[in-house]
Each structure stands twice: as structure tokens, then as C-alpha cells.
Design an enzyme around this catalytic site. Structure first.
Site, PDB file in Angstrom:
ATOM      1  N   ALA A 105      -2.010  -4.208 -19.672  1.00 44.23           N
ATOM      2  CA  ALA A 105      -3.537  -4.009 -19.559  1.00 44.23           C
ATOM      3  C   ALA A 105      -4.015  -5.148 -20.698  1.00 44.23           C
ATOM      4  O   ALA A 105      -3.393  -5.839 -21.703  1.00 44.23           O
ATOM      5  CB  ALA A 105      -3.628  -2.821 -20.214  1.00 44.23           C
ATOM      6  N   PHE A 106      -5.305  -5.068 -20.525  1.00 42.18           N
ATOM      7  CA  PHE A 106      -5.914  -6.379 -21.475  1.00 42.18           C
ATOM      8  C   PHE A 106      -6.018  -5.913 -22.938  1.00 42.18           C
ATOM      9  O   PHE A 106      -6.085  -6.813 -23.767  1.00 42.18           O
ATOM     10  CB  PHE A 106      -7.475  -6.560 -21.109  1.00 42.18           C
ATOM     11  N   LYS A 107      -5.575  -4.889 -23.344  1.00 42.54           N
ATOM     12  CA  LYS A 107      -5.622  -4.464 -24.788  1.00 42.54           C
ATOM     13  C   LYS A 107      -4.592  -4.894 -25.250  1.00 42.54           C
ATOM     14  O   LYS A 107      -4.542  -5.178 -26.723  1.00 42.54           O
ATOM     15  CB  LYS A 107      -5.443  -2.951 -24.902  1.00 42.54           C
ATOM     16  N   ASP A 108      -3.544  -5.536 -24.768  1.00 38.54           N
ATOM     17  CA  ASP A 108      -2.272  -6.259 -25.463  1.00 38.54           C
ATOM     18  C   ASP A 108      -2.823  -7.349 -26.388  1.00 38.54           C
ATOM     19  O   ASP A 108      -2.174  -7.261 -27.547  1.00 38.54           O
ATOM     20  CB  ASP A 108      -1.523  -6.807 -24.416  1.00 38.54           C
ATOM     21  N   ALA A 111      -4.195  -5.965 -29.704  1.00 41.16           N
ATOM     22  CA  ALA A 111      -3.266  -5.163 -30.200  1.00 41.16           C
ATOM     23  C   ALA A 111      -2.217  -5.931 -30.902  1.00 41.16           C
ATOM     24  O   ALA A 111      -1.914  -5.859 -32.069  1.00 41.16           O
ATOM     25  CB  ALA A 111      -2.458  -4.154 -29.491  1.00 41.16           C
TER      26      ALA A 111
END
Ligand SMILES: *Cc1c(COP(=O)(O)O)cnc(C)c1O
Length: 430
Positions: A105-108, A111
């Protein structure tokens, strides 16, 4: 570089302090006092510049002098050390695939960047920082993976029992070590309410140093500008800037793109692609901002009734509606349209979009009905994370990538609690 609170009732602070705090004491969001210009030479020579160099040069003014260049460069490089490809599907449609990171997911990216910054800032600190986060699915996995084994940081993730997909659950319950998962017998809203209460509880905040890891935090929000620079690097026809459609929930991602644009990145227009949670679509139609309770949809990472980062978009444009609406459009896409679009994209281009990417495609398609401007939609998650929607649309499943197959075989470790603040508090203090 200093940051002010959007509520204008807290002292200005630097990148380091804002990254450690998350939200301002007056409950506002931190925003940079000026938006740094991107070096025009970087835009001109972008195709011959390495990804890590592009990202470093964009983020450096935001960090100011809080991190030495060499360390910031390594942090930046590590946060994007997987492909971020721009695929041309044909007919002027391009998919920016943001799902090649460790949790798909792009949130990697955010994060990984934030966790490394905190790790650097907290070196030698006696008191550990506890990152407390509620997740409806993707945030938990990205935060667990990004913060795993980061010294000086403990992570506690609350997720609603039975309401995240099997892949998502494994991603946040298997790392172990400094990552603990709380399986809450309740809804995502319950988890969020428990976390919010924890941040205002005197006793907890006396005993622990609590912070959050959602896109309110500048160290998670700002590195999302990288996607837009890397998309432009791969954009073939530099004489026509792209229209970019972003599947939006809390509006952190699109707001980062608009920051890069305000700094000088060529973008013809942004489209906020929304599901039935359409507070921003309605705002652009009526100039009235009316948050509502979130409605559950197929694109569940966008089920947000009151997007936190919207205030930052207003800041970029000095709260001038005319200036904002010259750059931003928005469309609402229903679940039925999402499923239709997954089918259509498959038939027309042989491409499998996840429900979030499908919402963005559909919004771009609507925009392009009256223009021949070419565009990009952001594919924010791998379709395998949403098997039920893909199955419903296409009648077939999605093959599990290797990274997912190995995690599915691992043992889930979580602590079950009731959806009450006192259970959370007991857990944190024990
Ligand atoms: C979080 C998320 C979004 C929404 O991003 P915001 O920055 O909150 O607008 C969209 N798609 C996926 C897959 C997500 O995980």
C-alpha cells in the site's frame, strides 16, 4: 524551517519537534511557514536525476537543519527503495503504482520515512515513545512494517476484530517485537475514539510519551510528495502537464501532491476521487464544508467523514476558494460504479485495478469527458488486499504475490480487548 499550528494557538516549532509531537497542543495540524520552491533545474533535469536525489532535494528544506544531510539522504533513499512505476494503459490513461512497498500500500513510503526520522530524533532518549494508532486496514500494516525494530519506539495498533481483510490482519499481527496489536471487539470508530481519548488522558501522558503515526504527522505527510515528482520523471510528454486523480480519504496524499505543485511541479489539475464519503466533492460544488459520519464502502481506506488534512489544502491556497477550485476538482463514485470500473478497466486495458484505484480511474474518466488532457490515476493498493471486491467484479480471485504468501503462513499474535478506554489504558500501563 518552522511550522505553525493551523489553529494558531500553539508556538511555532521545527521539523524535529513537530515529527515527535504529531498534532499541535491546540489540536491544529502543523504547516510550514513557507512553501519552499523546488529548484527549476531539478524539474528540467528530472529524467536524468536518480530517484533518491530527487526525493532528497524536495524534502531537505522541510527538514531544515534538524537532520544532517547524509542521514536525511539515507532515510529518504530507504523510504523509496522499491519501484514506483508509471504505466501507460493507452488512450491517455496512466497508472502510478504505489503498491510495491513491503505492505503493498502507498502508506509504506510515509511510514518508512517517519519511523526512520523518529529513530534518529530519539537516539539516546531515556523515555521511549509509544506510537498509538487505530487502523481500518492499511495504516496498521504500513506502520507495523515501518517501525519494526526501530529503537526507542514501541507501537500499539488497534484494529476492529473481523473488519480488516485477512492479509491486512496478518500484516499488523505478525511482526512482533516492538509492535503490539490490539484486536478490539468493536468498530474502527471505536478504535479511533479510544486512541483519541488516550491522547487527552492525564495519567497516560504522564507515564508515557504518546504520539500518533497517521498523516496528521508531518513526517508521514510530507514525503508523499515523492510520488508526484517520480510520476513526473516518468511522464513522457513534458509539453503537457498531467491531470492527476487521487483516491482520497483523509486527504494527506493529495494534499502532499498539491504542496509539490505549489513548489513548482507541473500538474495541470488535481482530482480528488471520493467514494460515497464526499464531503470535499460537495464543498467544491457548494462552497459549504459539512462533515458527516463515515459510510462503509468497498474502498474502505477512504471511508472518512471528516478528512483531517483538508485544512492543510485550505492553507496552501490561503483559504481562497477561487484559487483552490482553479486547481482542484472532485468526483464522487458509488460502489456500483467502482465494480463497473474494475470490469471496464480489465476489459479495455487488461489491467486489474483495486477498488481505490478504480475510484480514481472513474473520476479521471469523468473529467476527461470534456477534454483530451492525458492523465494519471494513483493505484494506492495492490488488488490482492481487496479480494472480495475483485471477486465480485471479475468473478475470479487475484494471485497472491510471494511477499503475501509467506506472511499468510505466519502466526497471528494479538491481544483481544473490549472496546472501552479503560481496557486500553490498563493494557498501556501494564
Ligand atoms: C489511506 C489510503 C487512501 C487514502 O489516502 P489519504 O491520504 O487518507 O487521502 C487511499 N487508498 C488506499 C489504498 C489507502 O490505504
Amino acid at each position: 524551517m518552522l511550522y505553525y499550528s493551523t489553529n494558531h494557538n500553539s508556538p511555532d516549532i521545527d521539523f524535529r519537534e513537530a515529527a515527535i509531537r504529531g498534532q499541535a497542543p491546540d489540536k491544529g495540524l502543523y504547516f510550514p511557514k513557507e512553501i519552499p520552491a523546488i529548484d527549476p533545474a531539478l524539474i528540467r533535469d528530472i529524467e536524468s536525476t536518480a530517484d533518491a536525489d530527487i526525493a532528497f532535494r524536495v524534502i531537505r528544506p522541510f527538514a531544515g537543519d534538524t537532520i544532517p544531510d547524509e542521514i536525511l539522504y539515507n532515510i529518504t533513499k530507504a523510504s523509496i527503495d522499491f519501484p514506483i512505476p508509471l504505466l501507460s494503459l493507452g488512450e491517455g490513461y496512466h497508472s502510478l503504482e504505489l503498491f510495491h512497498g513491503p505492505t503493498l500500500a502507498f502508506k509504506d513510503v510515509g511510514a518508512r520515512f517517519m519511523s526512520r526520522c523518529l529513530g534518529y530524533f530519539l537516539q539516546g532518549n531515556k523515555k521511549k515513545v509509544t506510537v498509538l494508532v487505530a487502523t481500518s486496514g492499511d495504516t496498521g500494516g504500513a506502520v507495523a512494517s515501518g517501525f519494526h525494530n526501530v529503537e526507542g519506539v514501541d507501537v500499539v495498533i488497534l484494529y476492529p476484530s473481523g473488519k480488516v481483510s485477512p492479509v491486512q490482519e496478518k500484516q499488523l499481527t505478525t511482526p512482533g517485537g516492538n509492535i503490539r496489536a490490539l484486536e478490539v471487539e468493536g468498530s474502527f470508530d471505536d478504535c479511533q475514539a479510544m486512541v483519541k481519548q488516550a491522547f487527552t488522558d492525564g495519567q497516560l501522558n504522564g507515564d508515557l510519551f504518546l504520539t500518533s503515526a497517521n498523516s496528521i504527522n508531518i513526517a508521514r505527510w510530507l514525503p508523499q510528495q515523492f510520488y508526484y515528482l517520480l510520476a513526473y520523471k516518468q511522464w513522457a510528454d513534458k509539453s503537457r502537464a498531467p491531470v492527476i486523480s487521487v483516491p482520497s480519504g483523509n486527504f494527506g496524499n493529495i494534499c502532499a501532491g498539491m504542496m509539490a505543485h505549489a513548489g513548482g511541479l507541473p500538474v495541470a489539475r488535481f482530482i480528488a476521487a471520493c467514494n460515497e464519503n464526499d464531503v470535499v466533492t460537495r464543498y467544491l460544488d457548494t462552497e459549504k464544508y459539512e462533515p458527516r459520519k463515515a459510510i462503509p464502502t468497498l474502498s474502505n481506506a477512504m471511508d472518512v467523514g471528516e478528512p483531517s488534512n483538508f485544512v492543510r489544502i485550505l492553507e496552501i491556497f490561503g483559504h481562497r476558494f477561487g484559487d483552490l477550485s482553479a486547481v482542484l476538482s472532485s468526483s464522487r463514485v458509488s460502489d456500483a460504479q467502482t465494480l463497473d470500473t474494475i470490469r471496464e478497466v480489465k476489459q479495455r486495458f487488461g489491467y486489474t485495478a483495486d477498488p481505490h484505484g478504480a475510484v480514481a480511474f472513474r473520476a479521471l474518466q469523468e473529467f476527461r469527458e470534456n477534454t483530451d488532457m492525458p492523465g494519471i490515476f494513483l493505484e494506492t493498493a495492490h488488488p490482492v488486499k481487496f479480494p472480495d471486491a475483485i471477486e465480485a467484479a471479475l468473478g475470479t480471485g487475484v494471485e497472491l504475490p510471494e511477499a503475501v504468501r509467506s506472511i499468510m503462513a505466519m502466526e497471528k499474535k494479538s491481544t483481544r480487548i473490549k472496546a472501552t478506554f479503560s481496557e486500553l489504558k490498563n493494557f498501556l500501563l501494564s
